[in-house]
Motif scaffolding. Structure first.
Motif, PDB file in Angstrom:
ATOM      1  N   MET A   1       0.826  -1.217   0.000  1.00 44.59           N
ATOM      2  CA  MET A   1       0.000   0.000   0.000  1.00 44.59           C
ATOM      3  C   MET A   1       0.855   1.260   0.000  1.00 44.59           C
ATOM      4  O   MET A   1       0.488   2.279  -0.601  1.00 44.59           O
ATOM      5  CB  MET A   1      -0.922   0.015   1.221  1.00 44.59           C
ATOM      6  N   GLY A   2       1.985   1.203   0.693  1.00 49.52           N
ATOM      7  CA  GLY A   2       2.883   2.351   0.685  1.00 49.52           C
ATOM      8  C   GLY A   2       3.497   2.599  -0.677  1.00 49.52           C
ATOM      9  O   GLY A   2       3.733   3.748  -1.076  1.00 49.52           O
TER      10      GLY A   2
ATOM     11  N   ALA B   1      -2.811   3.236   8.671  1.00 43.72           N
ATOM     12  CA  ALA B   1      -1.522   3.210   9.368  1.00 43.72           C
ATOM     13  C   ALA B   1      -1.681   3.597  10.837  1.00 43.72           C
ATOM     14  O   ALA B   1      -1.103   2.957  11.727  1.00 43.72           O
ATOM     15  CB  ALA B   1      -0.543   4.164   8.673  1.00 43.72           C
ATOM     16  N   VAL B   2      -2.491   4.620  11.096  1.00 40.67           N
ATOM     17  CA  VAL B   2      -2.722   5.058  12.478  1.00 40.67           C
ATOM     18  C   VAL B   2      -3.432   3.967  13.266  1.00 40.67           C
ATOM     19  O   VAL B   2      -3.064   3.654  14.413  1.00 40.67           O
ATOM     20  CB  VAL B   2      -3.542   6.364  12.481  1.00 40.67           C
ATOM     21  N   ALA B   3      -4.465   3.360  12.666  1.00 40.86           N
ATOM     22  CA  ALA B   3      -5.175   2.279  13.349  1.00 40.86           C
ATOM     23  C   ALA B   3      -4.244   1.104  13.632  1.00 40.86           C
ATOM     24  O   ALA B   3      -4.324   0.464  14.686  1.00 40.86           O
ATOM     25  CB  ALA B   3      -6.359   1.826  12.506  1.00 40.86           C
ATOM     26  N   MET B   4      -3.343   0.839  12.702  1.00 45.56           N
ATOM     27  CA  MET B   4      -2.398  -0.268  12.878  1.00 45.56           C
ATOM     28  C   MET B   4      -1.467  -0.016  14.067  1.00 45.56           C
ATOM     29  O   MET B   4      -1.111  -0.949  14.803  1.00 45.56           O
ATOM     30  CB  MET B   4      -1.594  -0.445  11.598  1.00 45.56           C
TER      31      MET B   4
ATOM     32  N   HIS C   1      -7.384  13.231  -2.175  1.00 46.91           N
ATOM     33  CA  HIS C   1      -7.281  13.541  -0.741  1.00 46.91           C
ATOM     34  C   HIS C   1      -7.867  12.393   0.084  1.00 46.91           C
ATOM     35  O   HIS C   1      -7.320  12.016   1.127  1.00 46.91           O
ATOM     36  CB  HIS C   1      -8.037  14.829  -0.423  1.00 46.91           C
ATOM     37  N   GLY C   2      -9.012  11.843  -0.371  1.00 42.67           N
ATOM     38  CA  GLY C   2      -9.652  10.758   0.366  1.00 42.67           C
ATOM     39  C   GLY C   2      -8.780   9.524   0.435  1.00 42.67           C
ATOM     40  O   GLY C   2      -8.697   8.868   1.478  1.00 42.67           O
ATOM     41  N   MET C   3      -8.125   9.186  -0.687  1.00 41.86           N
ATOM     42  CA  MET C   3      -7.231   8.027  -0.692  1.00 41.86           C
ATOM     43  C   MET C   3      -6.101   8.217   0.311  1.00 41.86           C
ATOM     44  O   MET C   3      -5.780   7.307   1.095  1.00 41.86           O
ATOM     45  CB  MET C   3      -6.655   7.813  -2.086  1.00 41.86           C
ATOM     46  N   SER C   4      -5.491   9.405   0.315  1.00 47.70           N
ATOM     47  CA  SER C   4      -4.382   9.659   1.234  1.00 47.70           C
ATOM     48  C   SER C   4      -4.842   9.581   2.681  1.00 47.70           C
ATOM     49  O   SER C   4      -4.165   8.986   3.532  1.00 47.70           O
ATOM     50  CB  SER C   4      -3.772  11.039   0.946  1.00 47.70           C
ATOM     51  N   LEU C   5      -6.007  10.160   2.967  1.00 47.79           N
ATOM     52  CA  LEU C   5      -6.514  10.148   4.338  1.00 47.79           C
ATOM     53  C   LEU C   5      -6.843   8.729   4.781  1.00 47.79           C
ATOM     54  O   LEU C   5      -6.557   8.338   5.924  1.00 47.79           O
ATOM     55  CB  LEU C   5      -7.749  11.046   4.443  1.00 47.79           C
ATOM     56  N   ALA C   6      -7.446   7.934   3.899  1.00 52.58           N
ATOM     57  CA  ALA C   6      -7.804   6.558   4.261  1.00 52.58           C
ATOM     58  C   ALA C   6      -6.560   5.701   4.488  1.00 52.58           C
ATOM     59  O   ALA C   6      -6.496   4.927   5.452  1.00 52.58           O
ATOM     60  CB  ALA C   6      -8.680   5.946   3.168  1.00 52.58           C
TER      61      ALA C   6
ATOM     62  N   ALA D   1       3.722   0.067   9.752  1.00 57.63           N
ATOM     63  CA  ALA D   1       2.702   1.102   9.929  1.00 57.63           C
ATOM     64  C   ALA D   1       3.298   2.494   9.734  1.00 57.63           C
ATOM     65  O   ALA D   1       2.699   3.361   9.074  1.00 57.63           O
ATOM     66  CB  ALA D   1       2.073   0.977  11.309  1.00 57.63           C
ATOM     67  N   VAL D   2       4.475   2.730  10.302  1.00 61.89           N
ATOM     68  CA  VAL D   2       5.141   4.019  10.121  1.00 61.89           C
ATOM     69  C   VAL D   2       5.519   4.217   8.651  1.00 61.89           C
ATOM     70  O   VAL D   2       5.400   5.318   8.101  1.00 61.89           O
ATOM     71  CB  VAL D   2       6.389   4.116  11.035  1.00 61.89           C
ATOM     72  N   TRP D   3       5.973   3.132   8.000  1.00 68.52           N
ATOM     73  CA  TRP D   3       6.291   3.187   6.567  1.00 68.52           C
ATOM     74  C   TRP D   3       5.076   3.659   5.754  1.00 68.52           C
ATOM     75  O   TRP D   3       5.184   4.545   4.914  1.00 68.52           O
ATOM     76  CB  TRP D   3       6.746   1.808   6.117  1.00 68.52           C
ATOM     77  N   LEU D   4       3.928   3.055   6.004  1.00 64.08           N
ATOM     78  CA  LEU D   4       2.729   3.436   5.255  1.00 64.08           C
ATOM     79  C   LEU D   4       2.336   4.878   5.542  1.00 64.08           C
ATOM     80  O   LEU D   4       1.986   5.635   4.622  1.00 64.08           O
ATOM     81  CB  LEU D   4       1.572   2.491   5.613  1.00 64.08           C
ATOM     82  N   LEU D   5       2.400   5.275   6.807  1.00 65.04           N
ATOM     83  CA  LEU D   5       2.018   6.635   7.164  1.00 65.04           C
ATOM     84  C   LEU D   5       2.931   7.657   6.488  1.00 65.04           C
ATOM     85  O   LEU D   5       2.459   8.624   5.863  1.00 65.04           O
ATOM     86  CB  LEU D   5       2.071   6.797   8.686  1.00 65.04           C
ATOM     87  N   LEU D   6       4.246   7.461   6.587  1.00 68.08           N
ATOM     88  CA  LEU D   6       5.178   8.428   6.013  1.00 68.08           C
ATOM     89  C   LEU D   6       5.145   8.398   4.478  1.00 68.08           C
ATOM     90  O   LEU D   6       5.247   9.447   3.830  1.00 68.08           O
ATOM     91  CB  LEU D   6       6.595   8.134   6.513  1.00 68.08           C
ATOM     92  N   ALA D   7       5.002   7.205   3.897  1.00 66.14           N
ATOM     93  CA  ALA D   7       4.920   7.116   2.441  1.00 66.14           C
ATOM     94  C   ALA D   7       3.680   7.818   1.920  1.00 66.14           C
ATOM     95  O   ALA D   7       3.716   8.498   0.884  1.00 66.14           O
ATOM     96  CB  ALA D   7       4.919   5.650   2.007  1.00 66.14           C
ATOM     97  N   THR D   8       2.582   7.688   2.653  1.00 70.18           N
ATOM     98  CA  THR D   8       1.336   8.351   2.242  1.00 70.18           C
ATOM     99  C   THR D   8       1.466   9.864   2.340  1.00 70.18           C
ATOM    100  O   THR D   8       1.054  10.598   1.431  1.00 70.18           O
ATOM    101  CB  THR D   8       0.170   7.856   3.117  1.00 70.18           C
TER     102      THR D   8
END
Length: 667
Positions: A406-407, A505-508, A495-500, A458-465
């Motif tokens: 996903m990232g 990542a945050v939920a993870m 914007h919606g894709m990035s937020l989701a 999770a951090v990877w996905l958050l920062l990549a997003t």
């Protein structure tokens, strides 16, 4: 008299559904426009009559009309008004009526807002939707009438299950049903496309908003249910892989795959057969959940106590809908033209990996849920438990590669991508992810390797997003005014894709922190005794008897200190509902972003000790647990942003086509 009006309205709704199930599809076959357009009015008639029935049942609950058996069994005159209203869908019959009402709402919504959909496709879609309505309306009228009368009327009711008398759970079923039933219209679109023999980008564009609306609601319903379980059941957990939890999770997994597959069908004309199959399977899993909950196969706080004969009716409906649609798919799918070609490294390939992992994960959850039931049936009653250890070991390792992909996905281009270039842009993200994981290891100083790996991904996905969104608006690359202009001009779906993605990542982070580094103490305490946990000192000051509207409770008083300083008072309760004859646990929670201090009390250690004031006290500290619901809210908001994008509004395609035709020079 009102219950009879509701019952008669259901009969009229069934008549409307029978007309809608036959006339529009015949009109589409024969090219009769008038017959096709009849679907609009029959769909509106259905939702009107079922709405009248639902309002009649709610009125019976609000007025405590105990001549109605359903009200007698699930309400009480002393119950607060909110829970009287929630009692409308708190039983098998009432929840089934809500199910059918939402089903007709979706049909009416397509008839009203689907003005851009070709008449033949819309007529077939609404006819298929009516077939589903006929099945559930007959089930309700013949086996589960919510308006059955009771004579002579009793003086009062038996009360709703106390566990369900909660604000969070009052909204949980409607949100879940909106998600379950929302996938019905996607199923209807899929079957209609198979009947028509055509699936193209326009079809995928028409399907996506309905899929997204159902997915959003199911996400919100699951998150709200986990939050309710966390604070209401007293054990401090938010997910237990309960079979009825699983049957809501499986359509969510498959619906997530469907959302991404429909994007490929719309953008590249690929995955046509696969998208149709996912639409069928997603709703089939929703029907499977309905069967499991209402068949009497399971005993659960989520399940309805229903006799097996009713379950056989749903099983027949399940076999007919799933078997029929899959047979139609096997006949029609080979005739569909293949879509665009793509390389192994491309956005299409990334979304294919996404779909395969999600489908496999759904299969694992399905196996773990149904295997104990089959085992019990084969062995003649011998029970087998498949619980969290199996699901955690089988499900979580599959999800980690998915989150990693996903990232990468948003950085990949269609048809062919430069993987080396993508990794070059993400090297700084990878370094920060490793550093963040090392920081967590330093702070926790212990834990399983899988926990640290989950934090890193999770951090990877958050920062990549976040980085991908920054690249889109060129933040820090151009002036702030120019970046702001780009933010405004960027499609809301982006914007919606990035937020989701960021929300997942945050939920993870919440899933991992609260599961891996949770602390727990279960002790017997008397007034003045203290418990130390995660740096907190919790003193039990005693317990008092208090009264509520329809219950009485023993309320504990806990003083929370850290480093000698008083932080807060906590008041967990153990409630007794005399009418229902049952007890519930009301936890007390000190919530912060860093984590929750969670307290609940159980029965006294013994009658003799209880008389002297000793209680069973459960104290937990759950790091990052609130990130679960923050991330879930981000997922829902991200879906809402995408749904509000003009490109996903159902009226846009026709206007665009008309505009493009207007530019063609006249011959």
């Amino acid at each position: 008299m009102t219950p009879e009006v509701g019952h008669f309205a259901l009969a009229l709704a069934l008549a409307m559904a029978l007309v809608q199930s036959v006339l529009p599809i015949l009109g589409a076959t024969r090219g009769n426009v008038l017959w096709m357009q009849s679907a609009r009015w029959s769909a509106l008639g259905q939702v009107g009559f079922v709405g009248i029935a639902f309002a009649a049942l709610m009125q019976a609950f609000v007025t405590s009309d105990f001549t109605v058996t359903n009200v007698f069994e699930n309400s009480h005159s002393l119950k607060p008004m909110l829970f009287k209203i929630a009692g409308t869908w708190g039983s098998h019959e009432g929840s089934l009526l809500l199910w059918v009402f939402i089903l007709t709402v979706f049909g009416a919504a397509v008839s009203v807002f689907g003005s851009n959909i070709p008449d033949a496709l819309k007529a077939r879609t609404l006819s298929v939707q009516a077939w589903i309505s006929v099945g559930f309306l007959t089930f309700m009228l013949f086996t589960s009438n919510p308006f059955d009368r009771l004579y002579p009327p009793p003086p009062n009711g038996q009360d709703l299950n106390p566990l369900l008398q909660d604000v969070g759970l009052a909204m949980h079923p409607p949100l879940l049903y909106f998600g379950y039933v929302g996938f019905s219209i996607v199923f209807s679109f899929a079957v209609a496309a198979l009947l028509e023999g055509r699936v193209d980008a326009a079809w995928a564009r028409w399907v996506r908003p309905w899929t997204l609306a159902a997915w959003m609601s199911l996400t919100a319903g699951i998150a709200l249910g986990s939050w309710w379980a966390y604070y209401e059941l007293g054990w401090g957990g938010w997910w237990f892989w309960d079979p009825v939890e699983n049957v809501s999770f499986m359509p969510w997994l498959m619906g997530t795959a469907l959302l991404h597959s429909a994007i490929v069908t719309e953008k590249r004309g690929a995955f046509k057969s696969w998208t149709i199959l996912l639409a069928i399977l997603t709703f089939s899993l929703s029907l499977l959940g309905t069967f499991i909950v209402r068949s009497g196969l399971l005993t659960s706080v989520h399940a309805f106590a229903v006799d097996p004969e009713r379950g056989l009716y749903i099983l027949g409906l399940l076999a007919l809908s799933i078997g029929g649609s899959l047979a139609l798919f096997s006949w029609r799918a080979p005739m569909m033209e293949p879509g665009g070609l793509f390389k192994p490294v491309s956005r299409e390939a990334g979304l294919l990996v996404n779909n395969l992992i999600l489908a496999t994960a759904t299969g694992v959850v399905l196996f773990g849920t149904l295997y104990p039931l089959f085992y019990e049936a084969i062995t003649g009653g011998e029970k087998l438990s498949v619980g969290p250890p199996f699901f955690n070991a089988a499900f979580i390792p599959m999800m980690l590669p998915l989150v990693f992909v996903m990232g990468l996905g948003p950085y990949l281009s269609w048809k062919r991508a430069d993987l080396a270039g993508v990794l070059q842009r993400l090297r700084f993200v990878a370094v920060l992810s490793v550093l963040a994981t090392l920081a967590v290891w330093y702070l926790t100083q212990g834990g399983p390797v899988l926990g640290y790996l989950a934090i890193m991904i999770a951090v990877w996905l958050l920062l990549a997003t976040v980085r991908e969104w920054m690249m889109r608006v060129r933040l820090f690359e151009v002036s702030f005014a120019e970046s702001t202009r780009r933010v405004k001009s960027l499609p809301r779906a982006a914007h919606g894709m990035s937020l989701a993605h960021a929300g997942l990542a945050v939920a993870m982070l919440g899933f991992t922190g609260s599961s891996v580094w949770k602390s727990e103490e279960i002790v017997f305490v008397t007034p003045g005794e203290a418990v130390t946990i995660a740096g907190f000192n919790v003193t039990f000051e005693g317990a008092d008897r208090v009264r509520g509207a329809n219950y009485f409770a023993d309320r504990a008083n806990l003083t929370v200190r850290r480093d000698g300083e008083i932080l807060t008072q906590l008041y967990p309760e153990r409630r007794t509902y005399p009418v229902a004859g049952s007890n519930t646990t009301e936890s007390a929670i000190r919530s912060t972003l860093a984590g929750d201090l969670y307290a609940s009390i159980a029965e006294p250690a013994s009658k003799e000790v209880g008389a002297s004031g000793a209680w069973t006290l459960r104290i937990l500290y759950e790091p990052l647990v609130n990130f679960i619901w923050i991330g879930s809210a981000m997922l829902v908001l991200g879906g809402g942003l995408s749904l509000s994008d003009r490109r996903l509004r159902v009226g846009v395609p026709r206007r665009r086509i008309a505009l493009s035709l207007s530019k063609v020079p006249a011959e």
